[in-house]
Design a protein around this motif. Structure first.
Motif, short mmCIF file in Angstrom:
data_model
loop_
_atom_site.label_atom_id
_atom_site.label_comp_id
_atom_site.label_asym_id
_atom_site.label_seq_id
_atom_site.Cartn_x
_atom_site.Cartn_y
_atom_site.Cartn_z
N GLY A 242 -34.24 28.95 -32.59
CA GLY A 242 -35.02 28.40 -31.48
C GLY A 242 -36.12 29.32 -31.03
O GLY A 242 -37.23 28.87 -30.72
N ASN A 243 -35.86 30.62 -31.01
CA ASN A 243 -36.88 31.59 -30.59
C ASN A 243 -38.06 31.61 -31.57
O ASN A 243 -39.21 31.83 -31.17
N GLN A 244 -37.77 31.40 -32.85
CA GLN A 244 -38.85 31.31 -33.83
C GLN A 244 -39.76 30.12 -33.50
O GLN A 244 -40.99 30.22 -33.56
N ALA A 245 -39.15 29.00 -33.15
CA ALA A 245 -39.94 27.81 -32.80
C ALA A 245 -40.74 28.03 -31.52
O ALA A 245 -41.89 27.60 -31.41
N VAL A 246 -40.13 28.72 -30.54
CA VAL A 246 -40.85 29.05 -29.31
C VAL A 246 -42.07 29.88 -29.61
O VAL A 246 -43.17 29.63 -29.10
N ALA A 247 -41.90 30.90 -30.46
CA ALA A 247 -43.01 31.80 -30.78
C ALA A 247 -44.17 31.05 -31.42
O ALA A 247 -45.34 31.29 -31.09
N VAL A 248 -43.87 30.13 -32.33
CA VAL A 248 -44.92 29.37 -33.00
C VAL A 248 -45.65 28.46 -32.00
O VAL A 248 -46.88 28.38 -31.99
N SER A 249 -44.89 27.79 -31.13
CA SER A 249 -45.52 26.91 -30.13
C SER A 249 -46.38 27.70 -29.15
O SER A 249 -47.49 27.28 -28.80
N MET A 250 -45.89 28.87 -28.71
CA MET A 250 -46.67 29.70 -27.79
C MET A 250 -47.97 30.13 -28.45
O MET A 250 -49.04 30.12 -27.83
N VAL B 192 -37.87 21.65 -40.68
CA VAL B 192 -37.53 23.05 -40.95
C VAL B 192 -36.12 23.34 -40.48
O VAL B 192 -35.33 24.02 -41.16
N GLY B 193 -35.77 22.82 -39.30
CA GLY B 193 -34.43 23.05 -38.74
C GLY B 193 -33.33 22.47 -39.61
O GLY B 193 -32.26 23.06 -39.75
N ALA B 194 -33.59 21.30 -40.21
CA ALA B 194 -32.58 20.68 -41.07
C ALA B 194 -32.33 21.52 -42.32
O ALA B 194 -31.17 21.74 -42.72
N ILE B 195 -33.39 22.01 -42.94
CA ILE B 195 -33.24 22.85 -44.14
C ILE B 195 -32.51 24.14 -43.82
O ILE B 195 -31.52 24.52 -44.46
N ASN B 196 -33.01 24.86 -42.77
CA ASN B 196 -32.39 26.12 -42.41
C ASN B 196 -30.97 25.93 -41.90
O ASN B 196 -30.08 26.74 -42.16
N GLY B 197 -30.75 24.83 -41.15
CA GLY B 197 -29.42 24.56 -40.62
C GLY B 197 -28.40 24.33 -41.72
O GLY B 197 -27.27 24.83 -41.66
N MET B 198 -28.79 23.59 -42.75
CA MET B 198 -27.86 23.35 -43.86
C MET B 198 -27.56 24.64 -44.61
O MET B 198 -26.40 24.91 -44.97
N CYS B 199 -28.58 25.44 -44.83
CA CYS B 199 -28.36 26.71 -45.55
C CYS B 199 -27.45 27.65 -44.74
O CYS B 199 -26.47 28.20 -45.27
N ILE C 115 -35.78 22.08 -29.31
CA ILE C 115 -36.01 22.56 -27.95
C ILE C 115 -37.05 23.67 -27.95
O ILE C 115 -37.98 23.68 -27.14
N GLY C 116 -36.90 24.63 -28.87
CA GLY C 116 -37.84 25.74 -28.94
C GLY C 116 -39.27 25.30 -29.20
O GLY C 116 -40.21 25.90 -28.68
#
Length: 448
Positions: free
Chosen positions: A330-338, A361-368, A404-405
């Motif tokens: 989530g923090n990675q997503a926050v950083a990109v949006s900011m 991206v979340g689906a791929i990383n979440g499955m891995c 959310i992020g």
């Protein structure tokens, strides 16, 4: 004043003079940063007295190397005349930033003590937003009429050499009245015949920015051109000042640093450890007290499933893993949006576009990640269902976290809240609650 008070005053004066001598020695040896450290280590009540004992130019050099808040506190404790003389040695942009950081009464008193021209110029600069071209520009520049000759320029440079000595001269600007019409590199000026008029030498239709241009747009201009400075004009194309590349880089670094501090709970500006203890505690507590309430909400989810947790105690090992890994995503997503918000690449209304980009991206990383954690759970307890529960929960919670992020900073911006402050607590609380809920609810169905 009695004898004891006289002795105390004399002792304070001696201490201030000794401190000033130490600072002066460092400044004159070109170790201004070391002088700033020495000043920071002095007792709070001695700093302004030491600065007040310095020669004006040395004091200005030192003030320029201090954190703005610390510099403002020292200036407030000096007499208005002394503070004004120090500020008049600084460039217009630094002077305006420091005046803006003073309390209203101190700013008024110091401006009254400054020369009328510089006071009015400073007040004009203070009206601009700090992250706009007007807020970043310096007004010290060389500008000459287009009909002037090279010889006239050299005569002017010789006549005002002391006044121009501190100006960072890379270009001179050519104006028609006040309107910017050209830029003249100093090299071309020196190599030209003395009788040549400037309009024959100048670069016509120069690239410029308006005084309202924002930081992200300025960054784009400097990225696309190798200029050391860009002229700033108003809507009538009148030359107002110059934004220097170094000023832009400083502003970007300060902006990024401020966002990072806010995201870590340092509210109300930059913090250094020489600030008053209660002031530092108050700033941090305003963040920490809110986080207590949010963490209680997350913990309440565990309380709801305490029977499940006591039946399958192995789940306790994986709860912090799921919470932490989802939070990182989530923090990675926050950083990109900011970052995209600051660059103007996305708008607060583009929620669904951002969500679509993040959920994939979340689906791929979440499955891995889910397969890795699920495999660890299986090999540890030889329990397929335990692996499915923790792996599935991490996969789903990672998708929740990046959603959310990615979207919360946009929502905060849309409703005029600071995304750097609000995004972190919201992300942490929701991902913790969802992570705990997913693990424990799935365990209640599949394991108990």
């Amino acid at each position: 004043m009695n004898l004891a008070e006289t002795d105390t005053a004399d002792s304070d004066l001696v201490t201030a003079q000794e401190n000033a001598e130490e600072l002066r020695g460092l400044i004159e040896s070109d170790a201004v940063n070391d002088a700033a450290v020495v000043l920071d280590r002095m007792p709070e009540e001695e700093r302004s007295a030491a600065v007040g004992e310095l020669p004006t130019e040395a004091a200005a050099d030192l003030i320029e190397h201090l954190l703005e808040q610390q510099a403002a506190e020292i200036l407030e404790q000096l007499t208005p005349d002394v503070a004004a003389s120090i500020l008049e040695e600084l460039t217009s942009d630094v002077r305006a930033d420091l005046i803006a950081g003073l309390d209203a009464q101190s700013a008024f008193d110091i401006l009254q003590a400054m020369s009328p021209v510089e006071a009015e110029e400073t007040k004009e600069l203070c009206r601009y937003e700090p992250d706009s071209a007007g807020g970043l520009m310096v007004t010290e520049l060389l500008a000459f009429e287009s009909t002037s000759t090279v010889q006239a320029v050299f005569d002017d440079l010789a006549e005002h050499s002391e006044e121009y000595r501190d100006i960072d001269v890379q270009y001179s600007f050519v104006v028609d009245g006040k309107r910017l019409v050209g830029v003249l590199p100093m090299r071309d000026l020196f190599l030209a015949k003395r009788s040549t008029p400037l309009f024959e030498l100048m670069i016509k239709d120069p690239i410029s920015v308006t005084d309202r241009t924002q930081l992200s747009a300025l960054e784009d201009v400097f990225d696309n051109h190798s200029f050391l400075g860009i002229p700033v004009v108003n809507e009538s194309q009148e030359l107002l000042g110059v934004v220097q590349r170094s000023s832009l880089e400083h502003a970007i670094a300060a902006h990024d640093r401020s966002d990072y501090l806010k995201s870590q709970g340092i509210i109300g500006g930059e913090e250094i450890r020489s600030l008053p203890v209660f002031e530092r505690a108050r700033r941090r507590l305003s963040w920490l007290s809110v986080n207590i309430l949010l963490n209680i909400l997350a913990a309440s989810v565990i309380a709801m499933y305490q029977d499940t947790l006591s039946s399958v105690i192995a789940l306790a090992v994986f709860l912090p893993i799921i919470s932490d890994m989802s939070g990182c995503s989530g923090n990675q997503a926050v950083a990109v949006s900011m970052r995209e918000l600051s660059l103007g690449l996305i708008r607060p209304a583009e929620l669904m576009r951002v969500w679509g980009k993040e959920i994939s991206v979340g689906a791929i990383n979440g499955m891995c990640l889910g397969m890795l954690v699920g495999a660890a759970a299986f090999f540890w307890k030889a329990d397929v269902m335990l692996g499915i529960v923790v792996g599935g929960a991490l996969c789903l919670n990672t998708m929740v976290a990046v959603s959310i992020g990615g979207m919360v900073p946009l929502l905060m911006k849309r409703f005029h809240f600071d995304p750097a402050i609000a995004s972190g607590p919201i992300l942490t609380t929701v991902t913790d609650m969802c992570g705990f809920f997913l693990v424990l609810s799935m365990a209640s169905v599949l394991l108990v």
